[in-house]
Design an enzyme around this catalytic site. Structure first.
Site, PDB file in Angstrom:
ATOM      1  N   HIS A 126       0.839  -1.209   0.000  1.00 29.46           N
ATOM      2  CA  HIS A 126       0.000   0.000   0.000  1.00 29.46           C
ATOM      3  C   HIS A 126       0.870   1.252   0.000  1.00 29.46           C
ATOM      4  O   HIS A 126       2.028   1.211   0.411  1.00 29.46           O
ATOM      5  CB  HIS A 126      -0.924   0.031   1.225  1.00 29.46           C
ATOM      6  CG  HIS A 126      -2.160  -0.793   1.064  1.00 29.46           C
ATOM      7  ND1 HIS A 126      -2.194  -2.127   1.411  1.00 29.46           N
ATOM      8  CD2 HIS A 126      -3.389  -0.490   0.587  1.00 29.46           C
ATOM      9  CE1 HIS A 126      -3.406  -2.603   1.147  1.00 29.46           C
ATOM     10  NE2 HIS A 126      -4.155  -1.627   0.656  1.00 29.46           N
ATOM     11  N   LYS A 152      -0.654   5.199   4.125  1.00 27.27           N
ATOM     12  CA  LYS A 152      -1.559   4.307   4.858  1.00 27.27           C
ATOM     13  C   LYS A 152      -1.154   4.237   6.324  1.00 27.27           C
ATOM     14  O   LYS A 152       0.019   4.096   6.646  1.00 27.27           O
ATOM     15  CB  LYS A 152      -1.589   2.918   4.211  1.00 27.27           C
ATOM     16  CG  LYS A 152      -2.623   2.001   4.854  1.00 27.27           C
ATOM     17  CD  LYS A 152      -3.036   0.871   3.952  1.00 27.27           C
ATOM     18  CE  LYS A 152      -3.936  -0.140   4.666  1.00 27.27           C
ATOM     19  NZ  LYS A 152      -5.202   0.434   5.109  1.00 27.27           N
TER      20      LYS A 152
HETATM   21  N1  LIG Z   1     -12.991  -0.284   2.827  1.00 17.20           N
HETATM   22  C1  LIG Z   1     -12.308   0.088   1.741  1.00 17.20           C
HETATM   23  O1  LIG Z   1     -12.583  -0.340   0.610  1.00 17.20           O
HETATM   24  C2  LIG Z   1     -11.179   1.088   1.881  1.00 17.20           C
HETATM   25  C3  LIG Z   1     -10.554   1.630   0.759  1.00 17.20           C
HETATM   26  C4  LIG Z   1      -9.583   2.625   0.930  1.00 17.20           C
HETATM   27  C5  LIG Z   1      -9.254   3.049   2.196  1.00 17.20           C
HETATM   28  N2  LIG Z   1      -9.857   2.471   3.285  1.00 17.20           N
HETATM   29  C6  LIG Z   1      -9.599   2.928   4.643  1.00 17.20           C
HETATM   30  O2  LIG Z   1     -10.339   4.134   4.838  1.00 17.20           O
HETATM   31  C7  LIG Z   1      -9.642   4.985   5.745  1.00 17.20           C
HETATM   32  C8  LIG Z   1      -9.410   6.357   5.106  1.00 17.20           C
HETATM   33  O3  LIG Z   1      -8.589   6.196   3.951  1.00 17.20           O
HETATM   34  P1  LIG Z   1      -8.088   7.469   3.118  1.00 17.20           P
HETATM   35  O4  LIG Z   1      -7.168   6.899   2.102  1.00 17.20           O
HETATM   36  O5  LIG Z   1      -9.224   8.331   2.690  1.00 17.20           O
HETATM   37  O6  LIG Z   1      -7.239   8.226   4.270  1.00 17.20           O
HETATM   38  P2  LIG Z   1      -6.806   9.746   4.356  1.00 17.20           P
HETATM   39  O7  LIG Z   1      -6.533  10.294   2.997  1.00 17.20           O
HETATM   40  O8  LIG Z   1      -5.784   9.832   5.417  1.00 17.20           O
HETATM   41  O9  LIG Z   1      -8.140  10.471   4.847  1.00 17.20           O
HETATM   42  C9  LIG Z   1      -8.682  10.342   6.129  1.00 17.20           C
HETATM   43  C10 LIG Z   1      -9.389  11.653   6.445  1.00 17.20           C
HETATM   44  O10 LIG Z   1     -10.151  11.529   7.650  1.00 17.20           O
HETATM   45  C11 LIG Z   1      -9.810  12.627   8.495  1.00 17.20           C
HETATM   46  N3  LIG Z   1     -10.051  12.323   9.898  1.00 17.20           N
HETATM   47  C12 LIG Z   1      -9.156  12.051  10.883  1.00 17.20           C
HETATM   48  N4  LIG Z   1      -9.818  11.869  12.057  1.00 17.20           N
HETATM   49  C13 LIG Z   1     -11.126  12.009  11.794  1.00 17.20           C
HETATM   50  C14 LIG Z   1     -12.313  11.945  12.581  1.00 17.20           C
HETATM   51  N5  LIG Z   1     -12.283  11.781  13.909  1.00 17.20           N
HETATM   52  N6  LIG Z   1     -13.497  12.075  11.964  1.00 17.20           N
HETATM   53  C15 LIG Z   1     -13.559  12.329  10.648  1.00 17.20           C
HETATM   54  N7  LIG Z   1     -12.492  12.442   9.855  1.00 17.20           N
HETATM   55  C16 LIG Z   1     -11.285  12.279  10.413  1.00 17.20           C
HETATM   56  C17 LIG Z   1      -8.347  12.891   8.178  1.00 17.20           C
HETATM   57  O11 LIG Z   1      -7.936  14.136   8.665  1.00 17.20           O
HETATM   58  P3  LIG Z   1      -6.326  14.357   8.882  1.00 17.20           P
HETATM   59  O12 LIG Z   1      -5.764  14.475   7.498  1.00 17.20           O
HETATM   60  O13 LIG Z   1      -6.241  15.607   9.668  1.00 17.20           O
HETATM   61  O14 LIG Z   1      -5.810  13.152   9.620  1.00 17.20           O
HETATM   62  C18 LIG Z   1      -8.400  12.802   6.654  1.00 17.20           C
HETATM   63  O15 LIG Z   1      -8.932  13.983   6.087  1.00 17.20           O
HETATM   64  C19 LIG Z   1      -8.352   4.222   6.120  1.00 17.20           C
HETATM   65  O16 LIG Z   1      -8.607   3.485   7.303  1.00 17.20           O
HETATM   66  C20 LIG Z   1      -8.159   3.270   4.938  1.00 17.20           C
HETATM   67  O17 LIG Z   1      -7.414   2.114   5.287  1.00 17.20           O
HETATM   68  C21 LIG Z   1     -10.812   1.513   3.145  1.00 17.20           C
END
Ligand SMILES: NC(=O)c1ccc[n+]([C@@H]2O[C@H](COP(=O)([O-])OP(=O)(O)OC[C@H]3O[C@@H](n4cnc5c(N)ncnc54)[C@H](OP(=O)(O)O)[C@@H]3O)[C@@H](O)[C@H]2O)c1
Length: 263
Positions: free
Chosen positions: A154, A158
């Site tokens: 990844h 991540k």
């Molecule tokens: N299920 C699936 O198919 C799938 C696919 C892709 C990703 N994921 C998972 O989804 C999650 C997010 O992935 P991403 O790639 O979008 O990550 P990302 O780019 O880091 O985005 C996460 C966002 O959530 C914000 N955040 C942090 N704490 C929060 C809270 N308490 N409430 C609401 N928002 C908050 C972060 O703010 P900051 O930047 O200030 O931290 C950031 O803007 C991860 O756990 C990833 O492993 C799952």
């Protein structure tokens, strides 16, 4: 149109925002407590309308959404989900890294009689790949020359390791194999035992997600891989899940939803 509230506006939140309209969904609210919402983070090529923004999950900030979609942070998910359940909000959660508390959270969702759908990987292809993995492990199981090991890769941003998908795949592999009883995630300073298989994680660059399983003998190697080309596949799955759960009560995994749609 299914009305959506996005919890977390990072890579996934933005991608869902861009694709929502094409999947008959309207983003009516964005909640991102840590960073604060910045309109410049919306892709200028996107036709997405900038909705209501809030930093906390409240009845008002949910803005009458039919479904909340949480793609936030592993350390934030539990608190977010407890709040959404308390507010009786139908929810889809894609955030990974919190599933050791899955049974506790799903019990609360059942009691609150909301619709709740969770999954570590919202790609339809990964869902189908999982079925291939189970069949392949069963096929190789009786050929002792073939050992198995796995690898997931990844992007460097991540936050959790191993991936939620790797944890789910490992459970499937262990249930399908009569020779393997344990998965080893950590660095090995010794030989793996015959009943162990090693599932390694690599973090770096921009890889949206690759999961590979290897069957290896003295004569050859067979490799099964699932490689994500774009996060859009996860976003499509999350929007499909939101539309599906919008008028339902009960707890479902993403693979249970796919199963119900296929039947
Ligand atoms: N299920 C699936 O198919 C799938 C696919 C892709 C990703 N994921 C998972 O989804 C999650 C997010 O992935 P991403 O790639 O979008 O990550 P990302 O780019 O880091 O985005 C996460 C966002 O959530 C914000 N955040 C942090 N704490 C929060 C809270 N308490 N409430 C609401 N928002 C908050 C972060 O703010 P900051 O930047 O200030 O931290 C950031 O803007 C991860 O756990 C990833 O492993 C799952």
């Amino acid at each position: 149109m299914t009305k959506i509230c996005l919890i977390g506006y990072g890579k996934m939140g933005r991608m869902i925002h861009q694709l929502a309209e094409s999947k008959a969904c309207e983003v009516v609210s964005i909640i991102d407590p840590l960073t604060g919402f910045d309109a410049s983070r919306v892709d200028p090529n996107s036709k997405a309308i900038i909705p209501k923004y809030a930093s906390e999950i409240t009845k008002e900030s949910l803005n009458d959404a039919d479904v909340a979609i949480d793609f936030s942070h592993p350390t934030a998910a539990i608190q977010n989900l407890e709040r959404l359940i308390e507010l009786g909000q139908n929810t889809v959660v894609g955030t990974t890294g919190w599933h050791e508390q899955l049974s506790e959270i799903t019990a609360k969702a059942e009691t609150a009689q909301i619709g709740f759908l969770y999954g570590a990987n919202f790609s339809i292809g990964m869902n189908l790949f999982s079925r291939l993995v189970v069949s392949a492990v069963a096929v190789f199981d009786s050929f002792e020359d073939y050992d198995l090991y796995a690898l997931e890769k990844h992007h460097a941003q991540k936050q959790d390791s191993p991936s939620g998908t790797a944890i789910e795949l490992a459970k499937l592999i262990l249930s399908a194999s009569s020779r393997k009883d344990k998965v080893v995630w950590d660095k090995l300073d010794r030989r793996p035992q015959p009943d162990e298989f090693h599932f390694a994680s690599i973090r770096g660059g921009s890889v949206p997600g690759t999961h590979s399983l290897f069957f290896d003998s003295p004569a050859d190697t067979i490799e099964l891989s699932h490689t994500v080309r774009s996060r859009a596949t996860f976003a499509h799955g999350a929007l499909m899940a939101a539309r599906w759960i919008a008028d339902k009560k009960g707890v479902y995994s993403f693979s249970e939803m796919i199963q119900e749609i296929l039947c």
